[in-house]
Design a protein around this motif. Structure first.
Motif, PDB file in Angstrom:
ATOM      1  N   GLY A  83      41.624  32.461  37.606  1.00 18.32           N
ATOM      2  CA  GLY A  83      41.392  33.770  36.995  1.00 18.32           C
ATOM      3  C   GLY A  83      42.671  34.544  36.730  1.00 18.32           C
ATOM      4  O   GLY A  83      43.620  34.494  37.499  1.00 18.32           O
ATOM      5  N   LEU A  84      42.655  35.246  35.624  1.00 19.34           N
ATOM      6  CA  LEU A  84      43.822  35.995  35.175  1.00 19.34           C
ATOM      7  C   LEU A  84      43.632  37.477  35.461  1.00 19.34           C
ATOM      8  O   LEU A  84      42.514  37.970  35.448  1.00 19.34           O
ATOM      9  N   VAL A  85      44.722  38.170  35.721  1.00 21.51           N
ATOM     10  CA  VAL A  85      44.671  39.638  35.870  1.00 21.51           C
ATOM     11  C   VAL A  85      45.761  40.261  34.996  1.00 21.51           C
ATOM     12  O   VAL A  85      46.617  39.563  34.472  1.00 21.51           O
ATOM     13  N   GLY A 125      39.148  33.169  31.794  1.00 22.60           N
ATOM     14  CA  GLY A 125      38.444  34.446  31.859  1.00 22.60           C
ATOM     15  C   GLY A 125      38.945  35.222  33.065  1.00 22.60           C
ATOM     16  O   GLY A 125      39.644  34.678  33.925  1.00 22.60           O
ATOM     17  N   LEU A 126      38.591  36.495  33.135  1.00 24.13           N
ATOM     18  CA  LEU A 126      38.948  37.292  34.300  1.00 24.13           C
ATOM     19  C   LEU A 126      38.199  36.782  35.529  1.00 24.13           C
ATOM     20  O   LEU A 126      37.211  36.051  35.395  1.00 24.13           O
ATOM     21  N   PRO A 127      38.627  37.156  36.745  1.00 31.72           N
ATOM     22  CA  PRO A 127      37.887  36.740  37.938  1.00 31.72           C
ATOM     23  C   PRO A 127      36.420  37.200  37.883  1.00 31.72           C
ATOM     24  O   PRO A 127      36.109  38.270  37.354  1.00 31.72           O
ATOM     25  N   ASN A 128      35.546  36.377  38.426  1.00 32.02           N
ATOM     26  CA  ASN A 128      34.119  36.715  38.593  1.00 32.02           C
ATOM     27  C   ASN A 128      33.334  36.908  37.288  1.00 32.02           C
ATOM     28  O   ASN A 128      32.410  37.706  37.236  1.00 32.02           O
ATOM     29  N   VAL A 129      33.696  36.163  36.244  1.00 34.36           N
ATOM     30  CA  VAL A 129      32.905  36.245  35.011  1.00 34.36           C
ATOM     31  C   VAL A 129      31.951  35.059  34.865  1.00 34.36           C
ATOM     32  O   VAL A 129      31.141  35.016  33.952  1.00 34.36           O
ATOM     33  N   GLY A 130      32.076  34.074  35.785  1.00 37.21           N
ATOM     34  CA  GLY A 130      31.172  32.921  35.751  1.00 37.21           C
ATOM     35  C   GLY A 130      31.834  31.608  35.361  1.00 37.21           C
ATOM     36  O   GLY A 130      31.163  30.643  35.031  1.00 37.21           O
ATOM     37  N   LYS A 131      33.184  31.559  35.451  1.00 38.96           N
ATOM     38  CA  LYS A 131      33.901  30.342  35.041  1.00 38.96           C
ATOM     39  C   LYS A 131      33.548  29.141  35.902  1.00 38.96           C
ATOM     40  O   LYS A 131      33.238  28.059  35.398  1.00 38.96           O
ATOM     41  N   ILE A 151      42.375  41.995  27.553  1.00 38.82           N
ATOM     42  CA  ILE A 151      43.331  41.832  28.664  1.00 38.82           C
ATOM     43  C   ILE A 151      43.960  40.441  28.599  1.00 38.82           C
ATOM     44  O   ILE A 151      45.186  40.282  28.674  1.00 38.82           O
ATOM     45  N   ILE A 152      43.116  39.416  28.443  1.00 35.64           N
ATOM     46  CA  ILE A 152      43.640  38.050  28.394  1.00 35.64           C
ATOM     47  C   ILE A 152      44.437  37.829  27.118  1.00 35.64           C
ATOM     48  O   ILE A 152      45.529  37.252  27.142  1.00 35.64           O
TER      49      ILE A 152
END
Length: 365
Positions: free
Chosen positions: A75-77, A9-15, A127-128
């Motif tokens: 996290g992916l960007v 998931g993107l950064p800061n989504v709760g992973k 995005i991912i």
């Protein structure tokens, strides 16, 4: 068989919060991108009430549940396929997992920064998807030229493979993942050598706030609509709530907490069950006074293949399987009683185990 799921998931989504709930291994959960750089790996037991029932009936010396390995991936960007952020590590780590748990943020909270400045789970998902699709396209383009040359020379296998590679390339260029490519299993297998990222089964996990944990919200509905044509599962879970449940000491306290929220079981239990379904897995049991144990097999495996999960010698020298269906075992209470009433079946090499079968194997090597 060890099953490995990667949380992305993107950064800061709760992973990392979710990972902590699943494994109780405390990843550094900080409110900034890339706090999870090396993938954290946790092994978790698969909750199964049938195992508890068999323990109650058999009273073994020990009980061994089956397990899943969970990997919390950095996290992916945007631009990860070109190495932006931690892109190269992310893509290498995701290649090694059997299934993807894709966490999308479906809650509003001004205190938790979103890397793109606003909440839009469908955009985040895309995005991912886009980064993984780009990487797969790169893999196909590297190989399709040589394949085309072989096909031109009249090589029948190369012609068939080139057709599938070409269809996959067009599918990716249209913004689709390979798992939604409309070809049969045999043709899909021709892509196996590329180890494409978008062939992996995906479970979309909508991370919601407490008010939405039972019925979801508009964000969740938007995700469902966006993935309706994919062969994927959508699950609602509140990672922060699961963290609160984990802090409670007793089973009774946890049950009361769940009841207050209108839930029957923790979200992490549903998540693990969904991962099993996603990967087309099932469980069989061995039950004796020494040990009651759960074993994971692929749907459709034969009895010798199921035996081979315990030890390869069991598969090589397979003679027969002694099978009691789980419901019969519970109804009659013991192996001896099942045998007495004719509920212990002798099965040969063609038998395909049912989920929950209690089995013993006879073999000779």
């Amino acid at each position: 068989m060890a099953l490995k799921c990667g949380i992305v998931g993107l950064p800061n989504v709760g992973k990392s919060t979710l990972f902590n709930c699943l494994s109780n291994a405390k990843a550094q959960s900080a409110n900034f991108p890339f706090c999870t750089i090396e993938p954290n790996v946790g092994t978790i037991t698969v909750p199964d009430s049938r195992l508890n029932k068999l323990e109650e009936l058999v009273s073994p010396e020990r009980v061994m549940p089956t397990t899943i390995e969970i990997v919390d991936i950095a996290g992916l960007v945007k631009g990860a396929s070109k190495g932006e952020g931690l892109g190269n590590q992310f893509l290498a780590n995701i290649r090694e997992v059997d299934a993807i748990i894709h966490v999308v943020r479906c809650f509003d909270d001004g205190n938790i920064i979103h890397v793109d400045g606003s909440i839009d789970p469908v955009r985040d998902k895309e995005i991912i998807d886009f980064e993984l699709q780009l990487k797969d396209l790169e893999s196909i383009e590297k190989n399709i030229g040589a394949l085309a040359r072989k096909a031109k020379s009249g090589d029948k296998d190369a012609i068939r493979q080139h057709e599938v590679f070409d269809a996959a390339k067009n599918h990716l260029e249209a913004g689709n993942s390979i798992r939604s490519l409309d070809v049969d299993k045999e043709k899909m297998a021709l892509l196996d050598e590329l180890h494409l990222l978008t062939t992996k089964p995906v479970l979309y996990l909508c991370n919601v706030d407490e008010a939405s944990v039972k019925d979801g919200n508009n964000y969740v509905e938007a995700v469902r609509e966006a993935v309706k044509d994919e062969d994927a599962e959508v699950l609602i879970l509140g990672a922060a709530i699961e963290a609160d449940i984990n802090e409670l000491d007793t089973y009774e306290e946890r049950q009361m907490f769940l009841e207050d929220l209108g839930l029957e079981e923790p979200g992490v239990s549903k998540l693990i069950s969904s991962a099993y379904k996603l990967l087309k897995l099932q469980t069989y049991f061995t039950a004796g006074v020494k040990e009651v144990r759960a074993w994971t097999i692929n749907l459709g495996m034969t009895a010798p293949q199921a035996a081979g999960v315990i030890h390869t010698d069991f598969e090589k020298g397979f003679i027969r399987a002694e099978v009691i269906h789980y419901n019969d075992f519970v109804e009659f209470g013991s192996e001896a009683k099942c045998k007495e009433v004719g509920k212990l079946n002798i099965e040969g090499k063609e038998y395909v185990p049912e989920d929950g079968d209690v089995m013993h194997f006879r073999f000779n090597v």
